[in-house]
Design a protein around this motif. Sequence first.
Motif, short mmCIF file in Angstrom:
data_model
loop_
_atom_site.label_atom_id
_atom_site.label_comp_id
_atom_site.label_asym_id
_atom_site.label_seq_id
_atom_site.Cartn_x
_atom_site.Cartn_y
_atom_site.Cartn_z
N ALA A 28 0.66 -1.20 -0.13
CA ALA A 28 -0.09 0.08 0.14
C ALA A 28 0.97 1.39 -0.12
CB ALA A 28 -0.95 0.17 1.36
N TRP A 29 0.65 2.24 -0.81
CA TRP A 29 1.27 3.64 -0.92
C TRP A 29 0.56 4.56 -0.31
CZ3 TRP A 29 6.08 4.37 -2.77
CH2 TRP A 29 6.79 3.37 -3.61
N THR A 30 1.37 5.44 0.57
CA THR A 30 0.72 6.67 1.07
C THR A 30 1.82 7.80 0.94
OG1 THR A 30 -0.27 7.49 2.94
CG2 THR A 30 1.58 6.05 3.44
N HIS A 31 1.28 9.06 0.91
CA HIS A 31 2.02 10.37 0.72
C HIS A 31 2.27 10.87 2.19
CE1 HIS A 31 1.09 10.61 -3.57
NE2 HIS A 31 2.17 10.17 -3.42
N HIS A 32 3.56 11.13 2.65
CA HIS A 32 3.76 11.92 3.84
C HIS A 32 4.23 13.15 3.55
CE1 HIS A 32 4.25 12.15 8.28
NE2 HIS A 32 5.33 12.92 7.89
N TYR A 49 7.00 4.78 10.01
CA TYR A 49 5.99 3.63 9.55
C TYR A 49 6.90 2.42 9.87
CZ TYR A 49 3.81 7.33 7.11
OH TYR A 49 2.90 8.55 6.53
N LYS A 67 -2.12 20.96 1.82
CA LYS A 67 -1.35 19.86 1.18
C LYS A 67 -0.96 20.11 0.00
CE LYS A 67 -5.66 17.89 -0.45
NZ LYS A 67 -6.54 16.89 -0.64
N THR A 73 2.47 16.00 -6.37
CA THR A 73 2.51 14.32 -6.32
C THR A 73 2.44 13.39 -7.18
OG1 THR A 73 -0.02 14.51 -5.76
CG2 THR A 73 1.09 14.80 -3.89
#
Length: 87
Positions: A28-32, A49, A67, A73
């Motif tokens: 799973a990919w997420t942006h921080h 993480y 954001k 992004t």
Amino acid sequence: MSDLTRGSACGWAVFGIATINAAGTRVAWTHHPVRTCAFRAARKFSFTYHRVYQVDLKVCSERRAGKPSIQCTAGNPAWRTLYTSPH
């Protein structure tokens, strides 16, 4: 991290974090995102993480916002890979 942009722009460091589930079958990919708008003032940050497979970074200069934009992004210009798990 420090911002070298003058005016109303801010510096964004957007980290793409890929994590693996406990079974090791799904990524799973997420942006921080991390933002600073203080010209030449260093900002320290840290985050944690678990079960990380890969970490990518993209740096952008944009207007002050809550954001980063979709342009920041998105894939172009390309992300830079900082870490990939050997496992």
